[in-house]
Design an enzyme around this catalytic site. Structure first.
Site, mmCIF file in Angstrom:
data_model
loop_
_atom_site.group_PDB
_atom_site.id
_atom_site.type_symbol
_atom_site.label_atom_id
_atom_site.label_comp_id
_atom_site.label_asym_id
_atom_site.label_seq_id
_atom_site.Cartn_x
_atom_site.Cartn_y
_atom_site.Cartn_z
ATOM 1 N N LYS A 179 0.863 -1.181 0.000
ATOM 2 C CA LYS A 179 0.000 0.000 0.000
ATOM 3 C C LYS A 179 0.899 1.230 0.000
ATOM 4 O O LYS A 179 1.452 1.615 1.032
ATOM 5 C CB LYS A 179 -0.920 0.037 1.228
ATOM 6 C CG LYS A 179 -1.956 1.160 1.153
ATOM 7 C CD LYS A 179 -2.476 1.572 2.501
ATOM 8 C CE LYS A 179 -1.521 2.467 3.235
ATOM 9 N NZ LYS A 179 -1.238 3.778 2.547
ATOM 10 N N GLU A 258 9.458 1.556 11.279
ATOM 11 C CA GLU A 258 10.534 2.550 11.141
ATOM 12 C C GLU A 258 9.844 3.904 11.139
ATOM 13 O O GLU A 258 9.189 4.276 10.172
ATOM 14 C CB GLU A 258 11.325 2.293 9.865
ATOM 15 C CG GLU A 258 12.669 3.013 9.844
ATOM 16 C CD GLU A 258 12.571 4.389 9.209
ATOM 17 O OE1 GLU A 258 12.477 5.387 9.974
ATOM 18 O OE2 GLU A 258 12.581 4.472 7.977
ATOM 19 N N CYS A 292 13.322 10.912 7.410
ATOM 20 C CA CYS A 292 13.223 10.531 8.826
ATOM 21 C C CYS A 292 14.539 10.714 9.559
ATOM 22 O O CYS A 292 14.553 10.919 10.782
ATOM 23 C CB CYS A 292 12.760 9.084 8.939
ATOM 24 S SG CYS A 292 13.826 7.893 8.076
ATOM 25 N N GLU A 386 8.494 15.803 15.789
ATOM 26 C CA GLU A 386 9.213 15.813 14.525
ATOM 27 C C GLU A 386 8.502 16.736 13.530
ATOM 28 O O GLU A 386 7.316 16.562 13.242
ATOM 29 C CB GLU A 386 9.281 14.402 13.936
ATOM 30 C CG GLU A 386 10.005 14.355 12.604
ATOM 31 C CD GLU A 386 9.930 12.993 11.937
ATOM 32 O OE1 GLU A 386 10.955 12.549 11.386
ATOM 33 O OE2 GLU A 386 8.841 12.381 11.966
#
Length: 490
Positions: A179, A258, A292, A386
């Site tokens: 996906k 992750e 990231c 973040e």
């Protein structure tokens, strides 16, 4: 490179080796984040599409899992060649679909063929060991593929992260339902259907379903709740990862996560300042900070702070923001308007709370300038969450020990960097950093396909890459063979 192809594509989902529309026929527009132009009409899939994809993957598992390693390896080697033959097209597509600059697009195109070729080697990886037994039995620990793997890939580094989500599971004999993000449905998803079909992957081994913005839940729920899906992997935000982990836990289903990072870059007083400035700028602003691993916090020792900050601010101010198709652009567009507004809101709030702008600090059309801040309030959203954009905060400390303390003062633990000319000292400090990845004399943005990539704390668990994928995408079984009989107590 030649002119960008602006033809609007008509895309379909890839299920059971066939290109199909969404079950209800709906579509959505995949748009260029810089120009707003329509790149493609994409199927707006639903849970029904996810279920069909899982069923196709389950039906293909028995044959694929038993395929000789040479056959599986051959598919991956061919896929790498096919991808390389489409380099110009894919780099242009990454720019149009994700706002990826030319340099970042070329990096992905160099990285992913290597990832595929290393995955090809997994077909011949040892699958077990003989274990000494006190009973006299011949005891073995043997690995086998788990079955159907659900892969949920992000938009930001679309080619690399989608390839990573499917490569090891497939090479180890599993089948996959991918996906992709609604913001990169082709370069992070449907492209792989084209490439692996040409490479000879049997029908149903890889299936790709897409959905409209804000409509991920149906397909996601199917991947989590369908008992035929035995493993999941997800790369994305910590908030979404937490929800997926909770849902997968209720199904007793393992998931590799992750997630996000508030990654520190420590610059020690003995650092080469020019090198440190270049490393910090690259780590903070590559792909407009939408990685990231991006350096969110730059922690510098006081003896060199003034010179380092001055030079970094000057370099930051000179980074060109604009059209990602122009080869000298460093800062391309933010992926969508919501993300751009989030960056603006957090930076503005930090400034209102006392943060100082050393460079940048403003939106320019669909882009946000490379921004360097100092004195960011510790209770601000920018400091605690973040922020996926080209924004870095500077902190000045009095010692390496304080730098480590500041580096660890976060709930995240993905990547980090320590710039020093003393490798031994850097290694000693690396052992004290609470992160899954620490780079000595380098910045946090680095990856190689064979390395154990992943984080700790709120940055997730499990590892992509290297031998770690064997544990993630195979089941370990204990099998014994008795060479003779032995007595039983009754």
């Amino acid at each position: 490179m030649s002119a960008i192809d602006t033809t609007i594509r008509e895309a379909k989902q890839f299920v059971g080796g066939e290109w199909v529309d969404a079950a209800d026929g709906r579509t959505f527009e995949d748009r260029d984040p810089y120009t707003g132009d329509v790149v493609a009409e994409i199927p707006a899939g639903s849970r029904e599409d996810g279920r069909a994809a899982v069923e196709a993957a389950a039906a293909a598992f028995a044959e694929w899992s038993k395929m000789p390693p040479a056959a599986r390896q051959g598919v991956f080697l061919k896929a790498a060649d096919v991808l390389e033959s489409r380099q110009e097209e894919v780099v242009s597509l990454l720019a149009r679909e994700t706002g990826c600059t030319f340099g970042m697009g070329m990096f992905q195109m160099h990285f992913v063929p290597g990832l595929l070729r290393q995955a090809a080697a997994l077909a011949y990886a040892p699958l077990g060991e003989v274990i000494p037994s006190d009973t006299g039995a011949f005891a073995m620990g043997l690995r086998r593929p788990v079955g159907v793997v659900g892969a949920i890939a992000p938009w930001n580094v679309a080619l690399i992260l989608s390839a990573r989500s499917i490569a090891a599971p497939l090479a180890l004999g599993n089948t996959v339902v991918l996906k992709p993000s609604e913001w990169s449905p082709i370069s992070g998803g449907l492209l792989w259907g084209e490439i692996f079909a040409e490479a000879g992957l049997p029908p149903g081994v890889l299936n790709i379903v897409t959905h409209a913005p804000g409509e991920a839940q149906g397909i996601g729920d199917e991947l989590i709740e369908n008992p035929q899906v035995r493993r999941l992997n997800f790369t994305g935000s910590t908030g979404t990862g937490r929800r997926l982990a909770e849902a997968a836990g209720r199904q007793l289903k393992r998931i590799l996560l992750e997630l996000g990072g508030s990654n520190p870059l420590i610059v020690l007083a003995d650092a080469d300042i020019e090198y440190a400035v270049n490393a910090a700028a690259f780590g903070a602003f590559l792909h407009q900070g939408q990685i990231c691993m991006s350096a969110r916090r730059i922690i510098v020792e006081r003896p060199i702070a003034d010179e380092f900050i001055s030079k970094l601010a000057e370099k930051t101010s000179g980074l060109k923001a604009g059209n990602p198709n122009e080869h000298d652009t460093i800062i391309g567009p933010i992926i969508n308007e919501q993300a751009l507004e989030a960056i603006k809101s957090r930076v503005d709030a930090a400034i209102a709370g006392g943060a100082k702008v050393l460079a940048g600090g403003s939106a320019v059309g669909a882009c946000y300038e490379a921004t360097l801040l100092a004195d960011v309030p510790p209770d601000s959203e920018l400091a605690q969450v973040e922020t996926f954009g080209p924004v870095a905060a500077i902190e000045v400390v009095d010692s390496a020990e304080e730098a480590v303390e500041r580096a660890n003062a976060t709930s995240y633990g993905l990547s980090s960097g320590i710039i020093t000319q003393d490798a031994d000292r850097g290694l000693a400090l690396a052992h004290q950093i609470d992160a899954g990845i620490v780079h000595v004399n380098d910045q946090p943005v680095a990856d190689e396909p064979q390395m154990p990539f992943g984080g700790i704390k709120d940055s997730g668990f499990g590892r992509f890459g290297g031998s770690a994928v064997m544990d993630e995408f195979t089941e370990l079984r204990w099998i014994t063979v008795q060479s003779g009989s032995h007595p039983f107590p009754f």
